[in-house]
Design a protein around this motif. Structure first.
Motif, short mmCIF file in Angstrom:
data_model
loop_
_atom_site.label_atom_id
_atom_site.label_comp_id
_atom_site.label_asym_id
_atom_site.label_seq_id
_atom_site.Cartn_x
_atom_site.Cartn_y
_atom_site.Cartn_z
N PRO A 50 -3.45 6.49 1.67
CA PRO A 50 -3.79 5.05 1.61
C PRO A 50 -3.22 4.25 2.79
O PRO A 50 -3.90 3.37 3.31
N LYS A 57 -10.36 -3.26 3.26
CA LYS A 57 -10.92 -2.00 3.74
C LYS A 57 -12.43 -1.97 3.58
O LYS A 57 -13.15 -1.56 4.49
N THR A 58 -12.93 -2.41 2.42
CA THR A 58 -14.38 -2.38 2.17
C THR A 58 -15.12 -3.33 3.09
O THR A 58 -16.28 -3.08 3.44
N ASP A 72 -13.79 -6.44 -9.20
CA ASP A 72 -13.55 -5.27 -8.36
C ASP A 72 -13.37 -5.72 -6.91
O ASP A 72 -14.31 -6.26 -6.31
N VAL A 129 0.88 -1.17 0.00
CA VAL A 129 0.00 0.00 0.00
C VAL A 129 0.91 1.21 0.00
O VAL A 129 1.79 1.35 0.86
N GLU A 158 -8.42 0.88 9.12
CA GLU A 158 -9.42 -0.16 8.85
C GLU A 158 -8.96 -1.55 9.25
O GLU A 158 -9.67 -2.53 9.04
N GLU A 180 -5.30 5.08 5.94
CA GLU A 180 -6.63 4.46 5.84
C GLU A 180 -6.56 2.95 6.06
O GLU A 180 -7.41 2.37 6.73
N ALA A 181 -5.54 2.31 5.49
CA ALA A 181 -5.39 0.87 5.66
C ALA A 181 -5.16 0.51 7.12
O ALA A 181 -5.72 -0.46 7.64
N GLY A 235 -7.65 -3.30 -0.71
CA GLY A 235 -8.92 -2.63 -1.01
C GLY A 235 -10.12 -3.46 -0.55
O GLY A 235 -11.09 -2.92 -0.01
N THR A 291 -7.35 -8.27 -1.58
CA THR A 291 -6.34 -7.22 -1.57
C THR A 291 -6.62 -6.27 -0.40
O THR A 291 -7.61 -6.42 0.33
N ARG A 300 -13.45 -4.09 -4.28
CA ARG A 300 -14.41 -3.44 -3.37
C ARG A 300 -15.72 -4.20 -3.34
O ARG A 300 -16.37 -4.28 -2.29
#
Length: 313
Positions: A77, A209-210, A174, A72, A84, A80-81, A206, A204, A176
């Motif tokens: 980023p 995080k989602t 995706d 990351v 989360e 944020e990672a 991403g 991943t 997310r």
């Protein structure tokens, strides 16, 4: 006398102080070792080469395999990672970095979580690691994700004494969307998510995080061949339900949700692939009075999971 001694020393036979070397030389040395153990033998060289190859070979993976490690990159980023709860092994910080608020927060979060190595590295090294991306002096290494095996999800349901509730994603690329599905599966009491090994989103940073932390509680399994994995579920008595805009059954009429079920969600644009669609026991449609043509994978899975949880309550 000295000359006489020299002549005597040239005679054959045991010498004084020989220690019985000649006698030991006549004793056997045991069985001849196999060719693989005889130094210089062709088979010995081949065995040595094979052992070196085995030493270089990577260790065997878990049943579902592992993803590659991920980086990351960039201050926002990375922060944020860490906020989360994305798994991380190392936080790389550029030497002589401008210590702004985001850098301080990244360092604080990493220290609070524990288990994250803090490494100071010169800018050229970070440039090399990130292939020249704009890392802004912060790089977070995410360790490989260890996937479950599709059968593990059935085992988890059996251990809890519940009917299996699994979501399989077909062609969803995706991360997310994958993270959103993992979050919904966790929220509505599902037992996991199955993704194909190729041409599909993986776990991943991403996706982590989602999922808003749900990925730590809900397993994601990876199937080498999704169609074969679904067929194995069918043999175990699980009903395969595919979501399709032109499905023959409306969601409210589907009785299969009350038993063990795998809900298969296709991509937003293409829907279910042909082979996966043919493998499904039934195709169901979600009524949309508003006239929308389709829902993305995360929303569609959430709607069906909610209906399933409502029926089973």
């Amino acid at each position: 006398m000295a000359a006489n001694n020299r002549r005597m020393s040239g005679k054959k036979g045991a010498q004084v102080g020989s220690g019985g070397q000649r006698r030991r030389g006549l004793e056997g040395k045991g069985p001849t070792p196999p060719a693989e153990m005889r130094k210089g033998h062709k088979k010995n060289r081949l065995a040595t080469a094979k052992s070196k190859q085995a030493a270089r070979r990577p260790a065997p993976r878990g049943r579902g395999g592992k993803s590659a490690s991920e980086l990351v990159v960039g201050r926002n980023p990375v922060v944020e990672a860490l906020r989360e709860g994305v798994p991380a092994s190392t936080l790389y910080v550029q030497q002589f970095i401008d210590n702004d608020e985001r850098v301080r927060e990244a360092l604080q979060l990493a220290a609070e979580r524990g288990g994250i190595n803090l490494m100071e590295a010169p800018r050229p090294e970070l440039d090399r690691m990130t292939n020249g991306l704009n890392h802004q002096g912060l790089v977070l290494q995410v360790p490989p994700y260890e996937y479950a095996h599709p059968e593990d999800l059935l085992d988890a349901a059996a251990e809890e004494g519940e009917d299996a509730l699994i979501v399989a994603l077909d062609g969803v690329t995706d991360p997310r969307n994958l993270g959103a599905v993992v979050r919904s599966v966790s929220a509505f009491g599902g037992h996991g998510v199955v993704v194909p090994e190729r041409r599909a989103a993986g776990m991943t940073a991403g996706a982590w995080k989602t999922s808003a932390g749900a990925a730590a509680r809900t397993p994601v399994a990876r199937a080498t061949n999704l169609t074969r994995a679904l067929e194995q579920y069918k043999k175990a008595g699980v009903v395969i339900v595919g979501l399709a805009a032109d499905g023959e059954v409306e969601l409210g009429e589907l009785q299969a949700l009350e038993g063990p079920v795998v809900i298969v969600v296709g991509s937003e644009g293409k829907g279910l692939s042909r082979l996966v669609g043919e493998t499904c026991d039934v195709r169901v449609r979600i009524p949309m009075p508003g006239g929308a043509e389709s829902l993305n994978a995360g929303v569609a899975a959430g709607v069906v999971l909610y209906e399933t949880a409502r029926r089973r309550a």
